[in-house]
Scaffold this motif. Structure first.
Motif, PDB file in Angstrom:
ATOM      1  N   GLY A  85      22.020  62.184  33.273  1.00  0.00           N
ATOM      2  CA  GLY A  85      22.575  60.836  33.255  1.00  0.00           C
ATOM      3  C   GLY A  85      23.475  60.624  34.459  1.00  0.00           C
ATOM      4  O   GLY A  85      23.627  61.507  35.308  1.00  0.00           O
ATOM      5  N   LEU A  86      24.081  59.441  34.530  1.00  0.00           N
ATOM      6  CA  LEU A  86      24.945  59.099  35.663  1.00  0.00           C
ATOM      7  C   LEU A  86      26.017  58.132  35.193  1.00  0.00           C
ATOM      8  O   LEU A  86      25.721  57.128  34.564  1.00  0.00           O
ATOM      9  N   ASN A  87      27.276  58.446  35.505  1.00  0.00           N
ATOM     10  CA  ASN A  87      28.365  57.496  35.286  1.00  0.00           C
ATOM     11  C   ASN A  87      28.593  56.728  36.578  1.00  0.00           C
ATOM     12  O   ASN A  87      28.619  57.325  37.662  1.00  0.00           O
ATOM     13  N   VAL A  88      28.761  55.412  36.460  1.00  0.00           N
ATOM     14  CA  VAL A  88      29.185  54.567  37.579  1.00  0.00           C
ATOM     15  C   VAL A  88      30.547  54.033  37.161  1.00  0.00           C
ATOM     16  O   VAL A  88      30.648  53.302  36.171  1.00  0.00           O
ATOM     17  N   ILE A  89      31.581  54.446  37.886  1.00  0.00           N
ATOM     18  CA  ILE A  89      32.952  54.150  37.471  1.00  0.00           C
ATOM     19  C   ILE A  89      33.749  53.597  38.642  1.00  0.00           C
ATOM     20  O   ILE A  89      33.628  54.073  39.775  1.00  0.00           O
ATOM     21  N   MET A  90      34.587  52.612  38.340  1.00  0.00           N
ATOM     22  CA  MET A  90      35.540  52.110  39.329  1.00  0.00           C
ATOM     23  C   MET A  90      36.911  52.050  38.677  1.00  0.00           C
ATOM     24  O   MET A  90      37.084  51.395  37.656  1.00  0.00           O
ATOM     25  N   ASN A  91      37.867  52.756  39.259  1.00  0.00           N
ATOM     26  CA  ASN A  91      39.247  52.723  38.779  1.00  0.00           C
ATOM     27  C   ASN A  91      39.999  51.680  39.601  1.00  0.00           C
ATOM     28  O   ASN A  91      39.909  51.680  40.826  1.00  0.00           O
ATOM     29  N   ASN A  92      40.739  50.812  38.934  1.00  0.00           N
ATOM     30  CA  ASN A  92      41.484  49.763  39.627  1.00  0.00           C
ATOM     31  C   ASN A  92      42.965  49.856  39.294  1.00  0.00           C
ATOM     32  O   ASN A  92      43.362  49.668  38.146  1.00  0.00           O
ATOM     33  N   ASN A  93      43.735  50.178  40.303  1.00  0.00           N
ATOM     34  CA  ASN A  93      45.182  50.326  40.241  1.00  0.00           C
ATOM     35  C   ASN A  93      45.571  51.690  39.664  1.00  0.00           C
ATOM     36  O   ASN A  93      44.769  52.373  39.029  1.00  0.00           O
ATOM     37  N   GLY A 117      43.889  55.117  37.163  1.00  0.00           N
ATOM     38  CA  GLY A 117      43.469  56.345  37.823  1.00  0.00           C
ATOM     39  C   GLY A 117      43.057  56.190  39.273  1.00  0.00           C
ATOM     40  O   GLY A 117      42.556  57.140  39.874  1.00  0.00           O
ATOM     41  N   GLN A 118      43.268  55.011  39.870  1.00  0.00           N
ATOM     42  CA  GLN A 118      42.917  54.841  41.283  1.00  0.00           C
ATOM     43  C   GLN A 118      43.892  55.634  42.136  1.00  0.00           C
ATOM     44  O   GLN A 118      45.108  55.458  42.036  1.00  0.00           O
ATOM     45  N   LEU A 119      43.354  56.532  42.956  1.00  0.00           N
ATOM     46  CA  LEU A 119      44.185  57.377  43.824  1.00  0.00           C
ATOM     47  C   LEU A 119      44.151  56.918  45.275  1.00  0.00           C
ATOM     48  O   LEU A 119      45.128  57.058  45.998  1.00  0.00           O
ATOM     49  N   VAL A 120      43.011  56.402  45.717  1.00  0.00           N
ATOM     50  CA  VAL A 120      42.868  55.863  47.071  1.00  0.00           C
ATOM     51  C   VAL A 120      42.704  54.353  46.916  1.00  0.00           C
ATOM     52  O   VAL A 120      41.787  53.885  46.238  1.00  0.00           O
ATOM     53  N   PHE A 121      43.591  53.609  47.535  1.00  0.00           N
ATOM     54  CA  PHE A 121      43.607  52.164  47.334  1.00  0.00           C
ATOM     55  C   PHE A 121      42.717  51.434  48.341  1.00  0.00           C
ATOM     56  O   PHE A 121      43.138  50.548  49.064  1.00  0.00           O
ATOM     57  N   HIS A 122      41.468  51.864  48.340  1.00  0.00           N
ATOM     58  CA  HIS A 122      40.358  51.256  49.059  1.00  0.00           C
ATOM     59  C   HIS A 122      39.277  51.188  47.982  1.00  0.00           C
ATOM     60  O   HIS A 122      38.910  52.218  47.415  1.00  0.00           O
ATOM     61  N   ALA A 123      38.812  50.013  47.660  1.00  0.00           N
ATOM     62  CA  ALA A 123      37.842  49.845  46.567  1.00  0.00           C
ATOM     63  C   ALA A 123      36.708  50.853  46.709  1.00  0.00           C
ATOM     64  O   ALA A 123      36.165  51.032  47.799  1.00  0.00           O
ATOM     65  N   HIS A 124      36.370  51.512  45.605  1.00  0.00           N
ATOM     66  CA  HIS A 124      35.281  52.483  45.642  1.00  0.00           C
ATOM     67  C   HIS A 124      34.713  52.701  44.240  1.00  0.00           C
ATOM     68  O   HIS A 124      35.404  52.560  43.244  1.00  0.00           O
ATOM     69  N   PHE A 125      33.451  53.030  44.220  1.00  0.00           N
ATOM     70  CA  PHE A 125      32.731  53.296  42.984  1.00  0.00           C
ATOM     71  C   PHE A 125      32.333  54.765  42.968  1.00  0.00           C
ATOM     72  O   PHE A 125      31.796  55.270  43.953  1.00  0.00           O
ATOM     73  N   HIS A 126      32.596  55.417  41.864  1.00  0.00           N
ATOM     74  CA  HIS A 126      32.203  56.817  41.681  1.00  0.00           C
ATOM     75  C   HIS A 126      30.813  56.861  41.061  1.00  0.00           C
ATOM     76  O   HIS A 126      30.547  56.155  40.080  1.00  0.00           O
ATOM     77  N   LEU A 127      29.943  57.666  41.624  1.00  0.00           N
ATOM     78  CA  LEU A 127      28.634  57.956  41.034  1.00  0.00           C
ATOM     79  C   LEU A 127      28.699  59.419  40.617  1.00  0.00           C
ATOM     80  O   LEU A 127      28.722  60.313  41.472  1.00  0.00           O
TER      81      LEU A 127
END
Length: 139
Positions: free
Chosen positions: A82-90, A94-104
């Motif tokens: 399977g695959l998680n597509v996750i985006m942390n905001n703020n 859990g956002q650590l780098v404040f450049h929008a990004h999506f984890h696959l």
């Protein structure tokens, strides 16, 4: 637009090395150096946007296409289940780098990673009121 102190902007400019796996004129994808599972990648816009709300709406189609394209390749390459597509905001999310990004994140049966704990509303008046409040704030 870029942020001179942003690690992802530095990666895009080639100032910091990465393991690039996909690129278009607006999107950049590379392996996360601190993966949840091997094959964990990040999909980022080349321009600096802090989070989901800062992203231009018209960029969404390209980000979604990159997530699908790269995600499919990750699943095939890693033989993931399977695959998680996750985006942390703020920070609170859990956002650590404040450049929008999506984890696959490739997922495997019995990989030991658990999802967050769900909870219940104490009564159905609470979600009804919350849904009405949220709906009223959407213009």
């Amino acid at each position: 637009m870029s942020d001179n102190d942003c690690i992802f902007c530095k990666i895009i400019k080639g100032e910091i090395p990465c393991f690039k796996i996909y690129e278009t004129d607006k999107i950049f994808c590379f392996l996360d150096i601190g993966p949840v599972n091997k094959g964990h990648a990040l999909v980022i816009p080349k321009e600096h946007y802090e989070n989901l709300w800062a992203l231009p709406d018209d960029l969404g189609k390209e980000i979604f296409k990159a997530c699908k394209t790269v995600g499919k390749a990750i699943v095939e390459a890693t033989k993931a289940d399977g695959l998680n597509v996750i985006m942390n905001n703020n920070k609170a999310a859990g956002q650590l780098v404040f450049h929008a990004h999506f984890h696959l994140i490739p997922r495997f049966d019995n990989d030991g990673h658990e999802h967050w704990k769900q909870q219940e509303y104490p009564n159905m008046d609470e979600p009804a009121g919350l849904a009405e409040k949220i709906s009223s704030l959407i213009a």
